[in-house]
Design a protein around this motif. Structure first.
Motif, PDB file in Angstrom:
ATOM      1  N   CYS A 169      40.690  44.751  55.041  1.00 45.58           N
ATOM      2  CA  CYS A 169      40.793  45.455  53.764  1.00 45.58           C
ATOM      3  C   CYS A 169      39.442  45.700  53.082  1.00 45.58           C
ATOM      4  CB  CYS A 169      41.687  44.652  52.825  1.00 45.58           C
ATOM      5  SG  CYS A 169      43.289  44.220  53.549  1.00 45.58           S
ATOM      6  N   GLY A 170      38.366  45.225  53.689  1.00 51.26           N
ATOM      7  CA  GLY A 170      37.044  45.395  53.092  1.00 51.26           C
ATOM      8  C   GLY A 170      36.517  44.083  52.543  1.00 51.26           C
ATOM      9  N   HIS A 171      35.344  43.671  53.017  1.00 50.93           N
ATOM     10  CA  HIS A 171      34.762  42.400  52.570  1.00 50.93           C
ATOM     11  C   HIS A 171      34.461  42.445  51.073  1.00 50.93           C
ATOM     12  CE1 HIS A 171      32.133  38.789  53.850  1.00 50.93           C
ATOM     13  NE2 HIS A 171      32.263  38.752  52.530  1.00 50.93           N
ATOM     14  N   HIS A 172      33.675  43.418  50.683  1.00 50.28           N
ATOM     15  CA  HIS A 172      33.315  43.547  49.263  1.00 50.28           C
ATOM     16  C   HIS A 172      34.549  43.824  48.410  1.00 50.28           C
ATOM     17  CE1 HIS A 172      30.832  44.769  45.765  1.00 50.28           C
ATOM     18  NE2 HIS A 172      31.757  45.694  45.609  1.00 50.28           N
ATOM     19  N   ALA A 173      35.382  44.734  48.868  1.00 48.96           N
ATOM     20  CA  ALA A 173      36.545  45.141  48.081  1.00 48.96           C
ATOM     21  C   ALA A 173      37.476  43.973  47.800  1.00 48.96           C
ATOM     22  CB  ALA A 173      37.298  46.256  48.798  1.00 48.96           C
ATOM     23  N   SER A 174      37.625  43.075  48.761  1.00 48.00           N
ATOM     24  CA  SER A 174      38.553  41.948  48.589  1.00 48.00           C
ATOM     25  C   SER A 174      37.956  40.811  47.773  1.00 48.00           C
ATOM     26  CB  SER A 174      39.008  41.421  49.954  1.00 48.00           C
ATOM     27  OG  SER A 174      37.927  40.840  50.671  1.00 48.00           O
ATOM     28  N   GLU A 175      36.636  40.893  47.463  1.00 47.84           N
ATOM     29  CA  GLU A 175      35.987  39.801  46.750  1.00 47.84           C
ATOM     30  C   GLU A 175      35.409  40.222  45.401  1.00 47.84           C
ATOM     31  OE1 GLU A 175      34.988  36.578  50.126  1.00 47.84           O
ATOM     32  OE2 GLU A 175      33.341  37.981  49.713  1.00 47.84           O
ATOM     33  N   ARG A 176      35.936  41.288  44.832  1.00 44.08           N
ATOM     34  CA  ARG A 176      35.449  41.734  43.521  1.00 44.08           C
ATOM     35  C   ARG A 176      36.083  40.986  42.365  1.00 44.08           C
ATOM     36  NH1 ARG A 176      36.024  48.121  44.599  1.00 44.08           N
ATOM     37  NH2 ARG A 176      38.166  47.398  44.784  1.00 44.08           N
ATOM     38  N   TYR A 177      37.207  40.333  42.570  1.00 45.90           N
ATOM     39  CA  TYR A 177      38.029  39.900  41.446  1.00 45.90           C
ATOM     40  C   TYR A 177      37.770  38.485  40.971  1.00 45.90           C
ATOM     41  CZ  TYR A 177      40.327  44.084  43.100  1.00 45.90           C
ATOM     42  OH  TYR A 177      40.567  45.365  43.517  1.00 45.90           O
ATOM     43  N   GLY A 178      37.400  37.600  41.884  1.00 42.32           N
ATOM     44  CA  GLY A 178      37.193  36.216  41.488  1.00 42.32           C
ATOM     45  C   GLY A 178      36.052  36.049  40.504  1.00 42.32           C
ATOM     46  N   VAL A 179      34.919  36.674  40.798  1.00 39.26           N
ATOM     47  CA  VAL A 179      33.764  36.509  39.914  1.00 39.26           C
ATOM     48  C   VAL A 179      34.014  37.152  38.555  1.00 39.26           C
ATOM     49  CG1 VAL A 179      32.429  38.572  40.590  1.00 39.26           C
ATOM     50  CG2 VAL A 179      31.243  36.432  39.979  1.00 39.26           C
TER      51      VAL A 179
END
Length: 249
Positions: free
Chosen positions: A215-225
């Motif tokens: 699904c995309g490395h960056h795209a899947s990790e935008r929300y936690g931070v």
């Protein structure tokens, strides 16, 4: 305004940073000014994010991916020199939390990403229990799951279909967790979502019948931070701004 040590201690406590084995240091990576009023968050401590934080007059930057990657040799040259020079010139603190931010049960990448897809974990799997698994929403199909991902992330996932089985259990782990696929299969998943795909996963999906979605490395990790920055700002009285630097990976 708060002091740097207060912010650092608060983040370490909330994320239980000390209990994780990670490839780079979690916490304060570059020391800047002592007093902090504005916090900028982003996914990666890239030059573009650092420059944007300077323009935003940030006192501290909080990221998921810091300056240090697996295999980094420690030399301060090239891109590392430029990033450090900018941070030090403008006296900006840099704090980074990798696996602790993936794993947090409410503010973490997996919890936040899953929530946007209507997924709620009732179990964990994989190294350091980083993978999440839970029941699929009622009557969710693989096509429906792919559509949910596309809507939530703004990009269509790469889908390797399994055997067409009904989706009863869905597993997910943000970022580069394609190596968790075998663990997801063993945990009883009918589909597994992560950021990236490598060569073996397509074959595992076809041979086991469990669907794989990259699904995309960056795209899947935008929300936690973002969630962490919002929570810290509320609790400590800071101004918070999330800056998304686009990354196709």
């Amino acid at each position: 305004m708060i002091d740097r040590d207060t912010l650092h201690h608060h983040l370490n406590t909330v994320l239980e940073a000390g209990r994780f084995k990670d490839y780079g240091p979690n916490g304060l990576q570059v020391e800047g000014r002592e007093r902090i009023g504005k916090l900028v968050t982003g996914v990666t401590a890239s030059q573009a994010l650092i420059d944007a934080a300077v323009q935003a007059q940030a006192d501290a930057i909080l990221v998921h991916h810091g300056l240090f990657w697996r295999g980094h040799d420690g030399r301060v040259t090239g891109w590392m020199k430029r990033r450090l020079s900018t941070l030090l010139q403008h006296n900006i603190n840099l704090l980074a939390y990798h696996l602790p931010l993936d794993a947090h049960p409410t503010l973490g990448n997996n919890a936040q990403w899953g929530g946007r897809l209507g997924l709620v974990a009732d179990g964990r799997f994989g190294d350091q229990n980083l993978g999440f698994i839970g029941p699929a929403p009622l009557e969710l199909t693989l096509e429906g799951l792919a559509a949910l991902v596309g809507t939530a992330l703004g990009k269509d996932p790469t889908v390797v279909a399994g055997d067409g089985r009904p989706l009863k259990r869905v597993a997910w782990c943000s970022g580069g967790a394609q190596g968790f696929f075998e663990g997801a299969i063993a945990a009883g998943a009918d589909a597994f979502l992560t950021g990236e795909i490598s060569e073996p996963q397509a074959h595992y999906a076809r041979e086991t019948g469990v669907a794989f979605l990259a699904c995309g490395h960056h795209a899947s990790e935008r929300y936690g931070v973002q969630a962490l920055g919002d929570a810290v700002a509320r609790e400590l009285g800071l101004v918070h701004q999330f800056i998304d630097i686009d990354n196709p990976a």
